[in-house]
Scaffold this active site. Sequence first.
Site, PDB file in Angstrom:
ATOM      1  N   CYS A 120      41.689  38.703  43.839  1.00  0.00           N
ATOM      2  CA  CYS A 120      40.420  37.958  43.831  1.00  0.00           C
ATOM      3  C   CYS A 120      40.456  36.978  44.992  1.00  0.00           C
ATOM      4  O   CYS A 120      41.520  36.717  45.563  1.00  0.00           O
ATOM      5  CB  CYS A 120      40.234  37.210  42.511  1.00  0.00           C
ATOM      6  SG  CYS A 120      38.512  36.688  42.275  1.00  0.00           S
ATOM      7  N   CYS A 122      38.796  33.793  44.693  1.00  0.00           N
ATOM      8  CA  CYS A 122      38.383  32.432  44.287  1.00  0.00           C
ATOM      9  C   CYS A 122      39.488  31.394  44.437  1.00  0.00           C
ATOM     10  O   CYS A 122      39.195  30.219  44.642  1.00  0.00           O
ATOM     11  CB  CYS A 122      37.810  32.425  42.877  1.00  0.00           C
ATOM     12  SG  CYS A 122      38.975  32.909  41.598  1.00  0.00           S
ATOM     13  N   CYS A 130      34.217  34.037  44.179  1.00  0.00           N
ATOM     14  CA  CYS A 130      35.080  35.217  44.249  1.00  0.00           C
ATOM     15  C   CYS A 130      34.706  36.149  45.407  1.00  0.00           C
ATOM     16  O   CYS A 130      35.245  37.256  45.509  1.00  0.00           O
ATOM     17  CB  CYS A 130      35.037  35.955  42.920  1.00  0.00           C
ATOM     18  SG  CYS A 130      35.480  34.896  41.520  1.00  0.00           S
ATOM     19  N   LYS A 195      34.392  41.620  32.317  1.00  0.00           N
ATOM     20  CA  LYS A 195      34.792  40.215  32.407  1.00  0.00           C
ATOM     21  C   LYS A 195      33.554  39.345  32.262  1.00  0.00           C
ATOM     22  O   LYS A 195      32.617  39.430  33.062  1.00  0.00           O
ATOM     23  CB  LYS A 195      35.470  39.963  33.751  1.00  0.00           C
ATOM     24  CG  LYS A 195      35.895  38.528  33.946  1.00  0.00           C
ATOM     25  CD  LYS A 195      36.655  38.339  35.235  1.00  0.00           C
ATOM     26  CE  LYS A 195      36.992  36.879  35.441  1.00  0.00           C
ATOM     27  NZ  LYS A 195      37.722  36.653  36.696  1.00  0.00           N
ATOM     28  N   ARG A 205      41.044  27.297  35.557  1.00  0.00           N
ATOM     29  CA  ARG A 205      40.469  26.836  36.827  1.00  0.00           C
ATOM     30  C   ARG A 205      41.156  25.573  37.299  1.00  0.00           C
ATOM     31  O   ARG A 205      41.242  25.315  38.495  1.00  0.00           O
ATOM     32  CB  ARG A 205      38.953  26.690  36.706  1.00  0.00           C
ATOM     33  CG  ARG A 205      38.340  28.071  36.570  1.00  0.00           C
ATOM     34  CD  ARG A 205      36.838  28.060  36.548  1.00  0.00           C
ATOM     35  NE  ARG A 205      36.363  29.409  36.233  1.00  0.00           N
ATOM     36  CZ  ARG A 205      35.118  29.710  35.897  1.00  0.00           C
ATOM     37  NH1 ARG A 205      34.203  28.742  35.862  1.00  0.00           N
ATOM     38  NH2 ARG A 205      34.787  30.940  35.636  1.00  0.00           N
ATOM     39  N   ARG A 217      29.484  31.407  38.059  1.00  0.00           N
ATOM     40  CA  ARG A 217      29.810  32.812  38.338  1.00  0.00           C
ATOM     41  C   ARG A 217      28.876  33.791  37.619  1.00  0.00           C
ATOM     42  O   ARG A 217      29.181  34.971  37.488  1.00  0.00           O
ATOM     43  CB  ARG A 217      31.247  33.098  37.909  1.00  0.00           C
ATOM     44  CG  ARG A 217      32.295  32.215  38.561  1.00  0.00           C
ATOM     45  CD  ARG A 217      33.631  32.948  38.635  1.00  0.00           C
ATOM     46  NE  ARG A 217      34.778  32.078  38.767  1.00  0.00           N
ATOM     47  CZ  ARG A 217      35.095  31.381  39.840  1.00  0.00           C
ATOM     48  NH1 ARG A 217      34.315  31.409  40.902  1.00  0.00           N
ATOM     49  NH2 ARG A 217      36.196  30.639  39.854  1.00  0.00           N
ATOM     50  N   GLU A 233      29.598  48.815  32.844  1.00  0.00           N
ATOM     51  CA  GLU A 233      30.656  48.335  33.739  1.00  0.00           C
ATOM     52  C   GLU A 233      31.909  49.213  33.637  1.00  0.00           C
ATOM     53  O   GLU A 233      32.510  49.589  34.642  1.00  0.00           O
ATOM     54  CB  GLU A 233      31.043  46.890  33.387  1.00  0.00           C
ATOM     55  CG  GLU A 233      30.103  45.841  33.923  1.00  0.00           C
ATOM     56  CD  GLU A 233      30.273  45.602  35.428  1.00  0.00           C
ATOM     57  OE1 GLU A 233      31.125  46.255  36.058  1.00  0.00           O
ATOM     58  OE2 GLU A 233      29.533  44.766  35.969  1.00  0.00           O
ATOM     59  N   LYS A 248      37.905  40.811  28.924  1.00  0.00           N
ATOM     60  CA  LYS A 248      38.317  39.418  29.088  1.00  0.00           C
ATOM     61  C   LYS A 248      37.136  38.492  28.853  1.00  0.00           C
ATOM     62  O   LYS A 248      36.079  38.736  29.434  1.00  0.00           O
ATOM     63  CB  LYS A 248      38.850  39.261  30.511  1.00  0.00           C
ATOM     64  CG  LYS A 248      39.246  37.886  30.888  1.00  0.00           C
ATOM     65  CD  LYS A 248      39.649  37.862  32.326  1.00  0.00           C
ATOM     66  CE  LYS A 248      39.858  36.415  32.701  1.00  0.00           C
ATOM     67  NZ  LYS A 248      39.991  36.221  34.116  1.00  0.00           N
ATOM     68  N   SER A 274      43.122  31.441  29.195  1.00  0.00           N
ATOM     69  CA  SER A 274      43.664  30.085  29.120  1.00  0.00           C
ATOM     70  C   SER A 274      43.055  29.252  27.990  1.00  0.00           C
ATOM     71  O   SER A 274      43.772  28.567  27.267  1.00  0.00           O
ATOM     72  CB  SER A 274      43.466  29.387  30.467  1.00  0.00           C
ATOM     73  OG  SER A 274      42.105  29.392  30.836  1.00  0.00           O
ATOM     74  N   TYR A 313      49.521  34.157  27.653  1.00  0.00           N
ATOM     75  CA  TYR A 313      50.426  33.048  27.976  1.00  0.00           C
ATOM     76  C   TYR A 313      51.430  32.820  26.846  1.00  0.00           C
ATOM     77  O   TYR A 313      52.329  31.998  26.977  1.00  0.00           O
ATOM     78  CB  TYR A 313      49.609  31.774  28.245  1.00  0.00           C
ATOM     79  CG  TYR A 313      48.595  31.963  29.356  1.00  0.00           C
ATOM     80  CD1 TYR A 313      48.991  31.890  30.693  1.00  0.00           C
ATOM     81  CD2 TYR A 313      47.262  32.266  29.084  1.00  0.00           C
ATOM     82  CE1 TYR A 313      48.074  32.100  31.723  1.00  0.00           C
ATOM     83  CE2 TYR A 313      46.336  32.470  30.105  1.00  0.00           C
ATOM     84  CZ  TYR A 313      46.746  32.392  31.413  1.00  0.00           C
ATOM     85  OH  TYR A 313      45.848  32.603  32.426  1.00  0.00           O
TER      86      TYR A 313
HETATM   87  C1  PBG Z   1      39.954  34.882  38.951  1.00  0.00           C
HETATM   88  C2  PBG Z   1      40.411  34.821  37.554  1.00  0.00           C
HETATM   89  C3  PBG Z   1      40.035  33.929  36.529  1.00  0.00           C
HETATM   90  C4  PBG Z   1      40.865  34.222  35.446  1.00  0.00           C
HETATM   91  C5  PBG Z   1      41.660  35.296  35.816  1.00  0.00           C
HETATM   92  N1  PBG Z   1      41.350  35.659  37.111  1.00  0.00           N
HETATM   93  C6  PBG Z   1      39.103  32.802  36.506  1.00  0.00           C
HETATM   94  C7  PBG Z   1      37.668  32.963  36.720  1.00  0.00           C
HETATM   95  O1  PBG Z   1      37.100  34.055  36.770  1.00  0.00           O
HETATM   96  O2  PBG Z   1      37.048  31.900  36.898  1.00  0.00           O
HETATM   97  C8  PBG Z   1      40.881  33.483  34.128  1.00  0.00           C
HETATM   98  C9  PBG Z   1      42.170  33.555  33.377  1.00  0.00           C
HETATM   99  C10 PBG Z   1      42.313  32.575  32.273  1.00  0.00           C
HETATM  100  O3  PBG Z   1      41.402  31.781  31.946  1.00  0.00           O
HETATM  101  O4  PBG Z   1      43.401  32.571  31.685  1.00  0.00           O
HETATM  102  N2  PBG Z   1      38.684  35.365  39.198  1.00  0.00           N
END
Ligand code: PBG
Length: 322
Positions: A120, A122, A130, A195, A205, A217, A233, A248, A274, A313
């Site tokens: 990615c 970002c 991104c 996603k 973030r 986003r 998708e 996700k 996260s 995690y």
């Molecule tokens: C990058 C990305 C993100 C996450 C994984 N890859 C953040 C986003 O899309 O803003 C999130 C992972 C997480 O929250 O654990 N694009």
Amino acid sequence: MMFPEYRPRRIRRTESLRAMVRETDIALSHLIYPLFVVPGKAVKQPIGAMPGCYHLSVDKLIEEAKEIRDLGIPGIILFGIPEKKDARGSEAWARNGIVQKAVSALKKKVPGLLVITDVCLCEYTSHGHCGLIAKQEVENDPTLELLAKTALSHARAGADMVAPSDMMDGRVGAIRDALDEHDFDHIPIMSYAVKYASAFYGPFREAADSAPQFGDRRSYQMDPANAREALREATLDMQEGADILMVKPALPYLDIIHLLRQEFPLPIAAYQVSGEYSMIKAAGEKGWIDAQRVMKESLLSIRRAGADVILTYFAKEIAKSV
Ligand code: PBG
């Protein structure tokens, strides 16, 4: 089967009976542990919003990765935080970029560990989006070439699998073509196919310093209200050559995991993100829930919904608890 002839409690009476008929498990072989790599030496900096997770320099990452492998966790996914950011995110595909350095060190020093890279822009762009920006919009097609270059640079560094998380249209095909043209036709793509534009990414973030500097986003990540859009998708990504389809976040989207499991023949991955992690940790620290049990129950539920693979995690904690 009618009461009193059938009594469901009979096979719940002892742990051996319960274990014998248990339908789902969370074997370590299904887990992937996300890690954050930063420039510098001897850095092991706790991430405030994600207790138990760290920013690691390459030397510390190697130590951590050895421990992870020795605990029986098969793979990691790497996120890089570069020294400097620019409008194009050029550190993302730099030959000597942070992820590229980390991957080649891992492949040399931690044999046997599966190394996956998040693809990615970002974390690498000054604006935190991104893709490339023109007139305050994220440009799709010009971004594809940069994503393909990034994935190729990860493969050249030795990555075992690449995982595009940008949500640009057509990126799986662009990455597949670039890999195939350069003799990396054996490297699989795990696409973040479905996603959502989720508030559950908040702590990440902070960890990846990747919050968008303007807007959000929602013009590229999916609307949380939509399920049929997930089928569109996932169909595109499969047609473009994805090897594993990811959903996700995970727990708020169990219906989507289940839907993809039923509709697609590919392995399904789920990312327990996260925010999902930090909520459990925080409530556990306050003594409001038993975090260990909630951790296991949430992972079990993600598996039961149909995920073959889980990015979490909690991988290390699970490994230590079994
Ligand atoms: C990058 C990305 C993100 C996450 C994984 N890859 C953040 C986003 O899309 O803003 C999130 C992972 C997480 O929250 O654990 N694009």
